[in-house]
Motif scaffolding. Sequence first.
Motif, PDB file in Angstrom:
ATOM      1  N   LYS A  53      10.044   0.369  40.827  1.00  0.00           N
ATOM      2  CA  LYS A  53       8.703   1.199  40.482  1.00  0.00           C
ATOM      3  C   LYS A  53       7.999   1.292  41.667  1.00  0.00           C
ATOM      4  N   ALA A  83       4.996  -1.159  36.235  1.00  0.00           N
ATOM      5  CA  ALA A  83       4.708  -0.116  36.798  1.00  0.00           C
ATOM      6  C   ALA A  83       3.099  -0.328  37.476  1.00  0.00           C
ATOM      7  N   TYR A 150       6.009   6.524  34.037  1.00  0.00           N
ATOM      8  CA  TYR A 150       7.428   7.060  34.038  1.00  0.00           C
ATOM      9  C   TYR A 150       7.251   8.661  34.020  1.00  0.00           C
TER      10      TYR A 150
END
Length: 322
Positions: A53, A83, A150
């Motif tokens: 990430k 993330a 994402y």
Amino acid sequence: MTTHPGHDDVKAAAERIAGVTRTVPVVPAGPAAAGGAEVHFALDFLQHSGSFKDRGAANFVAAHKEAGTLPEAGVVIASGGNAGLACAWAAAAQGVRATVFVPTTAPKVKVDRLRALGADVREAGREYAEALAASRLFAAESGALASHAYDDPYVAAGAGTLLEEILTALPGLDTVIVAVGGGGLFTGTAIAAHHHGVRVVAVEPETCRALNAAVEAGRPVDVPVDSVAADSLGARRASEMALHWARRAGAVSVLVPDASITEARRSLWTDHHLAVEHAAATALAALRTGAYRPGPGERVAVVLCGANTDPATLGQSRSDGL
């Protein structure tokens, strides 16, 4: 950047994050990995925050800094952990505030690391989707720049830099195998793979199958989220970008049971001394179960995407919180 990023966006991301993220080590998996195939592990869990990430987060923050669109209120993101860690790391590197919304089920090891990186951590709901809704409300009220775990072109393009590095280490690569949650890593990987003529195998838990369901339905749809790997792969639906690139790249979509994910994670520790989270082991489970069977001599890279896990759980059947 367009809604669906392309290879030029991946190349631009590579320039932005050069020297910021770590080049992925690629190592042979050994003769026991898959009969007749040449299998390698891409160890992208060795990034600064413990997962791939970092690539998307570094590209997102750098791109907005270039454009002068980083607000005083900083950035906000919802995340099951990885993330958020990457966003907090990338924001700190640029001297930017980061607020991270996590579900109450996020593993303690990830929450503790978020706080150590200086993030303002806020809990909301039991699933990623609930944390996402809370983060959007916060962005609207505070003026913070909303990132996404994402579903963002900069995030996906940054993730695509991984395959470019794998290809440098493994010329002639035939196939790359990646675990899929909402589809950020998959999208970037599929973009680069399509450009270079590499097959992409997308692997998901049987009970956490957002991309597989989207491909089946022809559109992103909501799916139940209940898997040992849900802390990282627990998106309720895949992104439009992921579905677009699954079709365009002709990706192979496969599912694996939780038991095989747990066993693959255990084997990575006992056989290779690699301590990874269940999401990383999901990619390997596709080979171990035969969900994907490479041909003799096929050159395969298995992406081990994250290692933000409690090592004490390596011998257990479930992690500390879905």
